[in-house]
Motif scaffolding. Sequence first.
Motif, PDB file in Angstrom:
ATOM      1  N   LEU A  57     -24.223 -18.675 -25.975  1.00  0.00           N
ATOM      2  CA  LEU A  57     -23.430 -18.499 -27.186  1.00  0.00           C
ATOM      3  C   LEU A  57     -23.363 -19.812 -27.957  1.00  0.00           C
ATOM      4  CD1 LEU A  57     -20.400 -16.472 -25.739  1.00  0.00           C
ATOM      5  CD2 LEU A  57     -22.437 -15.561 -26.899  1.00  0.00           C
ATOM      6  N   GLN A  58     -23.049 -19.669 -29.243  1.00  0.00           N
ATOM      7  CA  GLN A  58     -22.792 -20.857 -30.041  1.00  0.00           C
ATOM      8  C   GLN A  58     -21.431 -20.724 -30.691  1.00  0.00           C
ATOM      9  OE1 GLN A  58     -24.643 -21.582 -33.810  1.00  0.00           O
ATOM     10  NE2 GLN A  58     -25.540 -19.514 -33.900  1.00  0.00           N
ATOM     11  N   LEU A  59     -20.812 -21.863 -30.919  1.00  0.00           N
ATOM     12  CA  LEU A  59     -19.501 -21.888 -31.552  1.00  0.00           C
ATOM     13  C   LEU A  59     -19.665 -21.956 -33.057  1.00  0.00           C
ATOM     14  CD1 LEU A  59     -18.003 -24.335 -28.979  1.00  0.00           C
ATOM     15  CD2 LEU A  59     -16.921 -22.145 -29.560  1.00  0.00           C
ATOM     16  N   GLU A  60     -18.804 -21.193 -33.733  1.00  0.00           N
ATOM     17  CA  GLU A  60     -18.824 -21.225 -35.185  1.00  0.00           C
ATOM     18  C   GLU A  60     -17.412 -21.506 -35.675  1.00  0.00           C
ATOM     19  OE1 GLU A  60     -20.634 -17.758 -37.053  1.00  0.00           O
ATOM     20  OE2 GLU A  60     -18.760 -16.706 -36.924  1.00  0.00           O
ATOM     21  N   LEU A  61     -17.347 -22.384 -36.691  1.00  0.00           N
ATOM     22  CA  LEU A  61     -16.060 -22.857 -37.187  1.00  0.00           C
ATOM     23  C   LEU A  61     -15.822 -22.323 -38.592  1.00  0.00           C
ATOM     24  CD1 LEU A  61     -16.405 -26.612 -36.101  1.00  0.00           C
ATOM     25  CD2 LEU A  61     -15.576 -24.683 -34.740  1.00  0.00           C
ATOM     26  N   HIS A  62     -14.596 -21.838 -38.835  1.00  0.00           N
ATOM     27  CA  HIS A  62     -14.212 -21.329 -40.149  1.00  0.00           C
ATOM     28  C   HIS A  62     -13.068 -22.196 -40.663  1.00  0.00           C
ATOM     29  CE1 HIS A  62     -16.508 -17.518 -39.650  1.00  0.00           C
ATOM     30  NE2 HIS A  62     -16.247 -17.743 -38.366  1.00  0.00           N
ATOM     31  N   LEU A  81     -21.989 -23.265 -38.535  1.00  0.00           N
ATOM     32  CA  LEU A  81     -22.718 -22.959 -37.309  1.00  0.00           C
ATOM     33  C   LEU A  81     -23.060 -24.259 -36.595  1.00  0.00           C
ATOM     34  CD1 LEU A  81     -25.141 -20.148 -38.577  1.00  0.00           C
ATOM     35  CD2 LEU A  81     -22.918 -19.922 -37.456  1.00  0.00           C
ATOM     36  N   THR A  82     -22.580 -24.391 -35.374  1.00  0.00           N
ATOM     37  CA  THR A  82     -22.804 -25.635 -34.631  1.00  0.00           C
ATOM     38  C   THR A  82     -24.112 -25.627 -33.858  1.00  0.00           C
ATOM     39  OG1 THR A  82     -21.663 -24.812 -32.663  1.00  0.00           O
ATOM     40  CG2 THR A  82     -20.318 -25.913 -34.373  1.00  0.00           C
ATOM     41  N   HIS A  83     -24.698 -24.420 -33.616  1.00  0.00           N
ATOM     42  CA  HIS A  83     -25.911 -24.273 -32.799  1.00  0.00           C
ATOM     43  C   HIS A  83     -25.718 -24.888 -31.418  1.00  0.00           C
ATOM     44  CE1 HIS A  83     -28.221 -22.771 -36.193  1.00  0.00           C
ATOM     45  NE2 HIS A  83     -27.724 -23.768 -36.919  1.00  0.00           N
ATOM     46  N   ARG A 108     -10.395 -21.977 -37.731  1.00  0.00           N
ATOM     47  CA  ARG A 108     -10.445 -20.969 -36.681  1.00  0.00           C
ATOM     48  C   ARG A 108     -11.835 -21.007 -36.075  1.00  0.00           C
ATOM     49  NH1 ARG A 108      -7.588 -16.971 -34.719  1.00  0.00           N
ATOM     50  NH2 ARG A 108      -8.591 -15.140 -33.795  1.00  0.00           N
ATOM     51  N   PHE A 109     -11.915 -21.009 -34.752  1.00  0.00           N
ATOM     52  CA  PHE A 109     -13.221 -21.025 -34.083  1.00  0.00           C
ATOM     53  C   PHE A 109     -13.473 -19.679 -33.416  1.00  0.00           C
ATOM     54  CE2 PHE A 109     -10.296 -22.539 -30.808  1.00  0.00           C
ATOM     55  CZ  PHE A 109     -10.703 -21.854 -29.668  1.00  0.00           C
ATOM     56  N   SER A 110     -14.751 -19.338 -33.363  1.00  0.00           N
ATOM     57  CA  SER A 110     -15.179 -18.095 -32.706  1.00  0.00           C
ATOM     58  C   SER A 110     -16.584 -18.320 -32.159  1.00  0.00           C
ATOM     59  CB  SER A 110     -15.152 -16.919 -33.696  1.00  0.00           C
ATOM     60  OG  SER A 110     -16.015 -17.181 -34.784  1.00  0.00           O
ATOM     61  N   THR A 111     -17.172 -17.292 -31.550  1.00  0.00           N
ATOM     62  CA  THR A 111     -18.510 -17.420 -30.958  1.00  0.00           C
ATOM     63  C   THR A 111     -19.426 -16.336 -31.484  1.00  0.00           C
ATOM     64  OG1 THR A 111     -17.918 -16.069 -29.048  1.00  0.00           O
ATOM     65  CG2 THR A 111     -17.609 -18.461 -28.846  1.00  0.00           C
ATOM     66  N   GLU A 125     -32.938 -19.116 -39.825  1.00  0.00           N
ATOM     67  CA  GLU A 125     -32.693 -19.113 -38.381  1.00  0.00           C
ATOM     68  C   GLU A 125     -33.577 -18.063 -37.735  1.00  0.00           C
ATOM     69  OE1 GLU A 125     -28.835 -16.186 -38.147  1.00  0.00           O
ATOM     70  OE2 GLU A 125     -28.477 -18.306 -38.606  1.00  0.00           O
ATOM     71  N   SER A 126     -33.737 -18.189 -36.417  1.00  0.00           N
ATOM     72  CA  SER A 126     -34.591 -17.244 -35.682  1.00  0.00           C
ATOM     73  C   SER A 126     -33.826 -16.709 -34.477  1.00  0.00           C
ATOM     74  CB  SER A 126     -35.873 -17.940 -35.217  1.00  0.00           C
ATOM     75  OG  SER A 126     -36.630 -18.375 -36.324  1.00  0.00           O
ATOM     76  N   GLN A 127     -34.137 -15.448 -34.147  1.00  0.00           N
ATOM     77  CA  GLN A 127     -33.488 -14.790 -33.022  1.00  0.00           C
ATOM     78  C   GLN A 127     -34.313 -14.980 -31.755  1.00  0.00           C
ATOM     79  OE1 GLN A 127     -30.490 -13.360 -33.484  1.00  0.00           O
ATOM     80  NE2 GLN A 127     -30.569 -13.801 -35.696  1.00  0.00           N
ATOM     81  N   LYS A 128     -33.685 -14.669 -30.636  1.00  0.00           N
ATOM     82  CA  LYS A 128     -34.343 -14.753 -29.332  1.00  0.00           C
ATOM     83  C   LYS A 128     -35.668 -13.990 -29.353  1.00  0.00           C
ATOM     84  CE  LYS A 128     -33.892 -12.819 -24.698  1.00  0.00           C
ATOM     85  NZ  LYS A 128     -33.032 -12.032 -23.786  1.00  0.00           N
ATOM     86  N   GLY A 129     -36.746 -14.617 -28.856  1.00  0.00           N
ATOM     87  CA  GLY A 129     -38.056 -13.987 -28.745  1.00  0.00           C
ATOM     88  C   GLY A 129     -38.952 -14.181 -29.949  1.00  0.00           C
ATOM     89  N   GLU A 130     -38.417 -14.620 -31.070  1.00  0.00           N
ATOM     90  CA  GLU A 130     -39.248 -14.848 -32.248  1.00  0.00           C
ATOM     91  C   GLU A 130     -40.051 -16.143 -32.083  1.00  0.00           C
ATOM     92  OE1 GLU A 130     -36.762 -12.603 -35.791  1.00  0.00           O
ATOM     93  OE2 GLU A 130     -36.520 -14.760 -35.538  1.00  0.00           O
TER      94      GLU A 130
END
Length: 676
Positions: free
Chosen positions: A196-201, A243-245, A267-270, A291-296
């Motif tokens: 997972l990655q953390l995302e900040l709002h 997006l912190t990646h 507020r932080f979420s994942t 950005e790219s998704q898993k497997g690309e």
Amino acid sequence: MLLGWVESPGYPTGYLPHASLNWSRCAHKGHTISIKLIHLDMEDSQDCENDAIKVFSNGNLISVLCGKREFEELQSTVNPLLVSSPGGCLSLTFHSDYSNTKRHTGFRGFYTDQDFDECKDDPDHGCTQFCHNYIGGYHCSCRHGYYLDVDKHTCTVSCTQDLSGLHHGDISSPSWPAPYAENTNCQYTLSVEATLQLELHFYEDFDVEESPDGQCIDALRIETSSGILGPFCGHTPPPSPFLTHSHRVQIRFTSDGFGTNKGFSLRFSTRDKVCPAVVASHSTVTPQQPESQKGETVTVTCDLGYFLHTPGTQALTSQYVAMCQNTGVWIPNYACEPVDCGFLDIPKDGILQLVGSDNPHTQYKDQIQFNCTSKYYTLEGDDLYTCSANGEWVSAGGQTEMPKCIEVCGKPENQPAGAGRILGGQNANMGEIPWHLLIKAPNRGGASLINDRWAVTAAHVVETAEETSLSLYGGLIDGRTTSTMTNVVVMDSERIIIHPDYIKGIPLAQRTNFDNDIALIRLSSRVNLGPNILPICLPNVNRGLLDTEQGTVSGWGKTESRTEGRLVTSALLKYAHIGVYPLRVCKNTPYTHTTKKRMTFTNNMFCAGAPGKDSCQQDSGGPFVLPMLTGGSETYHLTGIVSWGPPCEDRQYKGYYTKVASYVDWIKETIEATEK
């Protein structure tokens, strides 16, 4: 003693001439010593040079007193100065001179050792909120909600939180939405699963102090595994969602001791990790997407001038395929490194050199420049080279081979003013014919320097020395001084190469064919060129000879004795201007004295002479140059080599020369093959 009196000798009845007093006291830690004078009556003088009181604090003079002062003046202007530094010492000296016009009572003062109030009297006490004085020191304290930091002076707030394991939540600056505390040093730690990655709002009500020029005074920083983002300040929050990646993030917030700004709230979420658009620095990816998704997968291409060195291979490549992993990283992920053209193998002769540094930068687009260190050389090729994208040094003209310092040829610094015959002809001056070298043994003759390592001569001069070594002498005009003159340059041969088509082994007295009468001599070391020893240029291969064309021949050979009328070997270098004869004259060759056969003439020869002017015995191997040496700015070329001719006693004045233009290719190819 914590207190007491200090007074002049004899007080109050008066002090005598030549009276003196030395007094000193030191304060306890956190205390000061002070003197309060209650009476002062002394002789007055300019700068208090007669009678005087001098007061010192830690050895530094702080007051000089004399004359008479009223009590009120002492209290208002004098006594406030008579105080030591905290924990320091106060000393006083008194002296009177040899006489006074009237008797003075002197002085009296009261000293005390008292506590120093740091909170009141020391503006640099360092307490950020409250300061409390006590005997011998002071103490800092903080308002409710703050705590005293380890420095015992700074009041700060406890705002460090470890929020690891939480997938969502809120973070804000201390006291939000009220103004945040001064001297804060907050650290918020977030950590979730690696997939997972953390995302900040960030909320829009963002207010972190900055200077008028936009520099952050207080600052918010976001630290991830890939680096530090920020600092952020002012009224514009970081973009949302941020997006912190990364699945591990530290949020740091710091403030100084001033300001009334509100701070921040987020507020932080994942979310599932995605791979960033950039795989490696100095590269581009195909296809391009935010950005790219898993497997690309994407194709990574290093920028021009950069390459990647994949493990297990020495080959330099610039492209590879990477796949996005569920951890948000690209695999493989190779760094694109700048091309390095490496250091050039510059000759160690000290002639060709780099301009500026001997250790230049050698990566892509770096530049180096060359020059020649001696005026007797000229740079052949471009002087400026750039490290190209394919790892080669390339000149502005597209050349990849290094430039060379080529000898300046055929340009004597001293030019002759006139010429006569070699047979009793004109003596040369030093430096007029700087390419002419003298060979004394095994056969006397001449040679011509054609660069700083090679000379050319007639084959029959060095035929018997081909397997041995011989000495050549340059930088001279008197052949008798080869071992005594300091300016003479002695050169030893390393190798003698006779033209392969020259017929060897025939005694000179019986020889009827001097075809291919040419030989090269490689010297054992490089010659230091100078005004008295310089090379002669080789002619153009296609350069023909014109009838009656005038050139100059020189040598140390036979010349006519002015006193005896017979031929003798010349001690001095002589030269003469002679003309090229027509082909029909040259083909009418003389007979030999021994074989009674006519000598052979070939297309590799020409003949030249003039009435009363000719080369002679022992001039063999010497140069015939064009144009004629006139003292102008021409460039001179080695057109012929003295080879053979009728006996000088016959006075035919016709000498035969090896035509050098026929052998230029052989000379260059032989030198190139030998130098490899």
